[in-house]
Write a protein that holds these residues in place. Sequence first.
Motif, PDB file in Angstrom:
ATOM      1  N   GLY A 110       0.854   5.320 -11.809  1.00 32.13           N
ATOM      2  CA  GLY A 110      -0.162   5.243 -10.572  1.00 32.13           C
ATOM      3  C   GLY A 110      -1.454   5.907 -11.095  1.00 32.13           C
ATOM      4  N   SER A 111      -1.339   6.933 -11.859  1.00 30.45           N
ATOM      5  CA  SER A 111      -2.676   7.709 -12.027  1.00 30.45           C
ATOM      6  C   SER A 111      -3.609   6.968 -13.230  1.00 30.45           C
ATOM      7  CB  SER A 111      -2.086   9.099 -13.163  1.00 30.45           C
ATOM      8  OG  SER A 111      -1.272   9.815 -12.169  1.00 30.45           O
ATOM      9  N   GLY A 144      -3.553  10.756  -8.044  1.00 27.43           N
ATOM     10  CA  GLY A 144      -2.916  11.029  -9.299  1.00 27.43           C
ATOM     11  C   GLY A 144      -3.376  12.329 -10.104  1.00 27.43           C
ATOM     12  N   GLU A 202      -7.091   5.357   0.001  1.00 26.80           N
ATOM     13  CA  GLU A 202      -5.508   4.820   0.200  1.00 26.80           C
ATOM     14  C   GLU A 202      -5.593   4.274   1.248  1.00 26.80           C
ATOM     15  OE1 GLU A 202      -2.330   8.320  -0.489  1.00 26.80           O
ATOM     16  OE2 GLU A 202      -4.297   9.362  -0.379  1.00 26.80           O
ATOM     17  N   VAL A 238      -0.955   2.281  -4.685  1.00 26.45           N
ATOM     18  CA  VAL A 238       0.076   2.718  -5.526  1.00 26.45           C
ATOM     19  C   VAL A 238       1.177   3.053  -4.667  1.00 26.45           C
ATOM     20  CG1 VAL A 238       1.104   4.570  -6.891  1.00 26.45           C
ATOM     21  CG2 VAL A 238      -1.035   3.369  -7.584  1.00 26.45           C
TER      22      VAL A 238
HETATM   23  C1  LIG Z   1       1.912   8.328  -6.689  1.00 25.87           C
HETATM   24  C2  LIG Z   1       0.471   8.121  -6.414  1.00 25.87           C
HETATM   25  C3  LIG Z   1      -0.230   8.028  -7.462  1.00 25.87           C
HETATM   26  C4  LIG Z   1       0.075   8.577  -8.969  1.00 25.87           C
HETATM   27  O1  LIG Z   1       1.085   7.551  -9.537  1.00 25.87           O
HETATM   28  P1  LIG Z   1       1.873   8.430 -10.761  1.00 25.87           P
HETATM   29  O2  LIG Z   1       2.730   7.158 -11.056  1.00 25.87           O
HETATM   30  O3  LIG Z   1       2.682   9.447 -10.259  1.00 25.87           O
HETATM   31  O4  LIG Z   1       0.931   8.836 -11.652  1.00 25.87           O
HETATM   32  C5  LIG Z   1      -1.756   7.541  -7.291  1.00 25.87           C
HETATM   33  N1  LIG Z   1      -2.158   7.347  -5.971  1.00 25.87           N
HETATM   34  C6  LIG Z   1      -1.044   7.278  -5.165  1.00 25.87           C
HETATM   35  C7  LIG Z   1      -1.529   6.605  -3.773  1.00 25.87           C
HETATM   36  C8  LIG Z   1       0.412   7.522  -5.096  1.00 25.87           C
HETATM   37  O5  LIG Z   1       1.059   7.685  -4.318  1.00 25.87           O
END
Ligand SMILES: *Cc1c(COP(=O)(O)O)cnc(C)c1O
Length: 421
Positions: A110-111, A144, A202, A238
Amino acid sequence: MSLQERDKKHLWHPLKQHQLNPDSLAIIKAKGCILTDEDGNEYIDAIASWYTCMYGHCNDYIIEATHKQMQQLDHVMFSDFTHEPAIKLSEKLIKILPKNQSKIYFNDNGSTAVEAAIKMALQYYFNKGEKRSTFIAFENGFHGDTFGAMSVSGLSVYNGPFEDFLINVLRIPTPNGANHQDIISLLEQYISDFKIAGFIYEPLIQGAAGMKIHNSNGLHTILKYCKSKNVLTIADEVMTGFGKTGKNFASDYIDTKPDIICLSKALTAGLLPMAITSCTQDIYQGFLSNEMSKGFFHCHTYSANPVACATAIAGIELLTSKEIQTNIERIIQAHKKFEKHIKNHPKVNSTRHLGVIFALDIDTKMERYGDLRDKLLKFFMDRGVFLRPLGNTIYIQVPYVISDTELQKVYQVIEHALDII
Ligand SMILES: *Cc1c(COP(=O)(O)O)cnc(C)c1O
């Protein structure tokens, strides 16, 4: 020696102060909604292992598709080659993503999906000969832990050591129905005073902030304003992606569609790590040129790993199946009933839900990693339910395949905890 003891010798866990809290529970297997520890105790995974395992742990359909791909093609460099799993995944994703999305870019988590989105927005303007160096983000957002993603995150309690190294970010409050015009005035000021590349958010639910839900009309107004000022919009889905909000994506609730979307977590159903940054044809075209250097030089070794692509394809097939859609509707109805029942509890300050996500705030102050939070977590675990309070928020985000009996048990331990807090 137990796994828990052996763990302490060489392992360093994330989000943990080992001096205060040296023990990590060893989980030896998972199936459906049930986690089993090394002593044979069972726990209902009521948060789907960080919102990933939405089709249940060790889902047979996903495992079979993944296994089949493993025997066919393991990995190949995506800078030089292409392959059917990536092609098929792009076709399946474009079909369900908001209509304006056209291109799929692969990342590992996600990051880095967010990192790539930030770099895309910066370079999109750089390629046009415009230097835009600032982003706008919501207060209390989480995007992230890499530098760009950390910068746009508003939850900065743990960013202290890195604060001098972050990129420029201006913050706006989330829309709550009453403050739309104030937010637009703030945006107007930011956009006239700074060179803004993009707005990252988000959509509808801020996960790490405590499953905080904001107003969709307000978000729509903000996005429309950004578009009118050529500020790129980046939806970080994410957490919200793949059915959790009751629609495939939270962006499906809002008429103005984002230029860029970040996906991970449930994308690969908890089986393998992978992420995607999707974008419009216009963004993609901003990188087309006879000059090599105008291309997008952001790459990860495991980009579009064929096995992870096969896992993601199977996940989307399940998401769009009648069975999973029926399950999502069943959970939504159960949450509504539980909300009605629990919202007048004397310990409950407020409740909210969207799709399979349910949250309530308790009226007792609870630190994010404090004593009460640890006690509450233990209370739930002792009763066979894994729930992970965020601040004074208790939230549920169950796998779609949870049974009615399991779901009722989750509700019951929450009510029990409220009764004795
Ligand atoms: C978990 C999350 C991330 C980061 O994802 P990772 O896989 O942990 O790096 C980024 N944005 C949102 C909204 C998340 O919930």
